[in-house]
Design a protein around this motif. Structure first.
Motif: not given
Length: 184
Positions: A7-19
């Motif tokens: 998003t623009g100059a930023h990267s966003i990393h999302e991590h779902a629950t690691d059970e």
């Protein structure tokens, strides 16, 4: 599920629950005190701040008192600890919090209970939160290395947290963490 988008100059990393990670983080807790059910961790940019976890909790019954009908200070602290431990473990596992660069998962497991301290904890109860099913979030605002007066180095983390339920219940606050006994 892990994802990244820009998003623009930023990267966003999302991590779902690691059970598996969640189960290991909650291992020190008594079975009836394992309140954290899921945690989606998001990291913005690469500077080491902007790490947030969005969590779900369930407290079928209080571990220490008759049912009050609302989330109380003890349960808030237990939930905070669980989402904080999970977020730090996830940040180390996925390399998303710069201050923990060089930490291994073994470093975290060794330090989880004895070396991660709450130095300050403040809560504001806005409206009663139903403990049976509610959401929470923790945000790491800053993490800094310090060596006060030539003492052993430590990390100081400034965090904010909030809880809410489907009926409009709300509680929020801030906590300062001290990580002692740093590896290496």
């Amino acid at each position: 599920m892990t994802g990244a988008h820009a998003t623009g100059a930023h990267s966003i990393h999302e991590h779902a629950t690691d059970e598996q990670l969640l189960a290991r983080v909650l291992q020190p807790y008594k079975d009836h005190c394992k309140y954290l059910k899921s945690a989606r961790v998001t990291a913005e940019g690469t500077a080491g701040t902007g790490v947030t976890a969005h969590c779900t909790f369930e407290i079928p019954e209080s571990c220490y008192i008759d049912d009050t009908g609302h989330l109380n200070a003890v349960e808030i602290t237990i939930c905070y600890n669980q989402m904080m431990y999970y977020t730090v473990a996830a940040a180390i596992q996925w390399g998303i919090l710069e201050a923990f660069e060089g930490w291994t998962m073994d470093d975290f497991w060794k330090r989880q209970l004895p070396d991660i301290l709450i130095a300050r904890f403040a809560s504001k109860f806005r409206r009663p939160v139903t403990p049976r099913s509610f959401s929470g979030a923790i945000e790491f605002r800053s993490v800094q290395h310090r060596s006060p007066g030539g003492a052993a180095p430590l990390l100081i983390a400034e965090t904010a947290y909030r809880y809410h339920d489907a009926e409009g219940g709300r509680c929020d606050g801030e906590a300062t963490l001290a990580f002692t006994g740093l590896p290496g």
